[in-house]
Write an enzyme that holds these catalytic residues in place. Structure first.
Site, PDB file in Angstrom:
ATOM      1  N   ASP A  78       6.218  36.822  92.103  1.00  0.00           N
ATOM      2  CA  ASP A  78       5.880  38.002  91.312  1.00  0.00           C
ATOM      3  C   ASP A  78       4.912  37.620  90.203  1.00  0.00           C
ATOM      4  O   ASP A  78       4.567  36.448  90.038  1.00  0.00           O
ATOM      5  CB  ASP A  78       7.147  38.651  90.732  1.00  0.00           C
ATOM      6  CG  ASP A  78       7.997  37.671  89.911  1.00  0.00           C
ATOM      7  OD1 ASP A  78       7.537  36.542  89.634  1.00  0.00           O
ATOM      8  OD2 ASP A  78       9.128  38.027  89.535  1.00  0.00           O
TER       9      ASP A  78
ATOM     10  N   ASN B 294      19.595  42.618  84.508  1.00  0.00           N
ATOM     11  CA  ASN B 294      19.935  43.888  85.147  1.00  0.00           C
ATOM     12  C   ASN B 294      20.109  43.729  86.655  1.00  0.00           C
ATOM     13  O   ASN B 294      20.177  44.719  87.390  1.00  0.00           O
ATOM     14  CB  ASN B 294      18.865  44.942  84.849  1.00  0.00           C
ATOM     15  CG  ASN B 294      17.498  44.556  85.398  1.00  0.00           C
ATOM     16  OD1 ASN B 294      17.286  43.412  85.795  1.00  0.00           O
ATOM     17  ND2 ASN B 294      16.578  45.505  85.424  1.00  0.00           N
TER      18      ASN B 294
ATOM     19  N   HIS C  80      17.889  42.222  88.669  1.00  0.00           N
ATOM     20  CA  HIS C  80      16.652  42.273  89.442  1.00  0.00           C
ATOM     21  C   HIS C  80      16.370  40.953  90.155  1.00  0.00           C
ATOM     22  O   HIS C  80      16.829  39.892  89.743  1.00  0.00           O
ATOM     23  CB  HIS C  80      15.460  42.725  88.585  1.00  0.00           C
ATOM     24  CG  HIS C  80      14.951  41.729  87.583  1.00  0.00           C
ATOM     25  ND1 HIS C  80      14.210  42.098  86.489  1.00  0.00           N
ATOM     26  CD2 HIS C  80      15.039  40.376  87.494  1.00  0.00           C
ATOM     27  CE1 HIS C  80      13.870  41.033  85.791  1.00  0.00           C
ATOM     28  NE2 HIS C  80      14.356  39.974  86.395  1.00  0.00           N
TER      29      HIS C  80
ATOM     30  N   GLU D 173      13.250  45.971  90.208  1.00  0.00           N
ATOM     31  CA  GLU D 173      14.125  46.416  89.126  1.00  0.00           C
ATOM     32  C   GLU D 173      15.233  47.330  89.648  1.00  0.00           C
ATOM     33  O   GLU D 173      15.212  47.787  90.796  1.00  0.00           O
ATOM     34  CB  GLU D 173      13.297  47.145  88.060  1.00  0.00           C
ATOM     35  CG  GLU D 173      12.189  46.301  87.442  1.00  0.00           C
ATOM     36  CD  GLU D 173      12.687  45.364  86.344  1.00  0.00           C
ATOM     37  OE1 GLU D 173      13.842  44.924  86.387  1.00  0.00           O
ATOM     38  OE2 GLU D 173      11.893  45.074  85.436  1.00  0.00           O
TER      39      GLU D 173
END
Length: 240
Positions: free
Chosen positions: A67, A136, A138, A143
């Site tokens: 990413d 979270n 991810h 996400e």
């Protein structure tokens, strides 16, 4: 899913690197991907050391980054591209056969996304994917709420990710989007290795590994992967 609990970060890093090397030995012309950041740093270094000792041959293998922050080039401080270049590629005595490092500062981000998908079409699917987990849940910049059916995509960053990014950029840079391999590409990997360390990851690890499979905790999808290793230090595993 096999959960391996290690005594500390160093042992976690070594074990994850060994699992990655083992997966690549099964397919020497395969495709490898490492997450960037603090958690994978030790794993990346240990893997490079193994390659330099001749314990895994990269001469036919291919590499792809996971990413990138949209707006950052491969040479910008805090970028995933710079992490890959400095912490992995520059440490290798002998290079991969080919590499694709995402450029978050490309003038046409849709074209950059398409180039990432084209690299997967040429060299994929992934042989080994080494991932961290966000606060979270991810994976990369997939996400919470992400579709599990996506290939590479550009995504708005969650508020949680924006808060965490301060440790990388301070007040110098405030990205709003990321570009990432998609969950479909990650789940197509022959082997996935999820790593986490520290007590601050214990809650999300518990949710991802023992809770329902849901897009609100993207890493939970790994419960459905046929060859997934979760390598944790004792603190990250405390709530399992």
């Amino acid at each position: 899913m096999e959960i391996i609990v290690c005594k500390d970060y160093e042992e976690m890093s070594r074990k994850a690197a060994e699992l990655a090397a083992e997966g690549l030995r099964r397919r020497p012309d395969g495709l490898l991907s490492f997450a960037g950041g603090e958690t994978p740093l030790g794993t990346v270094h240990a893997f490079a050391d193994m390659a330099n000792r001749g314990e895994v041959d990269l001469s036919r293998a291919h590499y792809v980054s996971l990413d990138e922050w949209v707006g950052l080039s491969n040479t910008d401080e805090g970028s995933c591209g710079l992490f890959n270049s400095q912490e992995l590629l520059a440490r290798l005595d002998k290079p991969f056969a080919a590499c694709h490092i995402i450029n978050g500062a490309a003038g046409d981000m849709e074209a950059e996304r398409d180039a990432l998908n084209a690299y997967f079409a040429q060299y994929g699917p992934l042989t080994v994917s080494v991932l961290g987990i966000g606060m979270n849940g991810h994976l990369g910049f997939n996400e919470d709420g992400v579709s599990f059916d996506l290939d590479a995509h550009i995504v708005p960053l969650s508020d949680v990710t924006k808060q965490v990014m301060g440790k990388y950029f301070g007040e110098k840079f405030h990205p709003t989007h990321g570009i990432s391999q998609g969950i479909r590409q990650i789940m197509a990997a022959e082997r996935v290795i999820l790593i986490a360390n520290g007590a601050h990851k214990a809650d999300i690890i518990q949710k991802a590994l023992t809770g329902p499979v849901t897009s609100s905790v993207p890493a939970s999808v790994l419960q459905n992967h046929p060859d997934c290793y979760v390598v944790l230090d004792a603190d990250a595993a405390a709530r399992l």
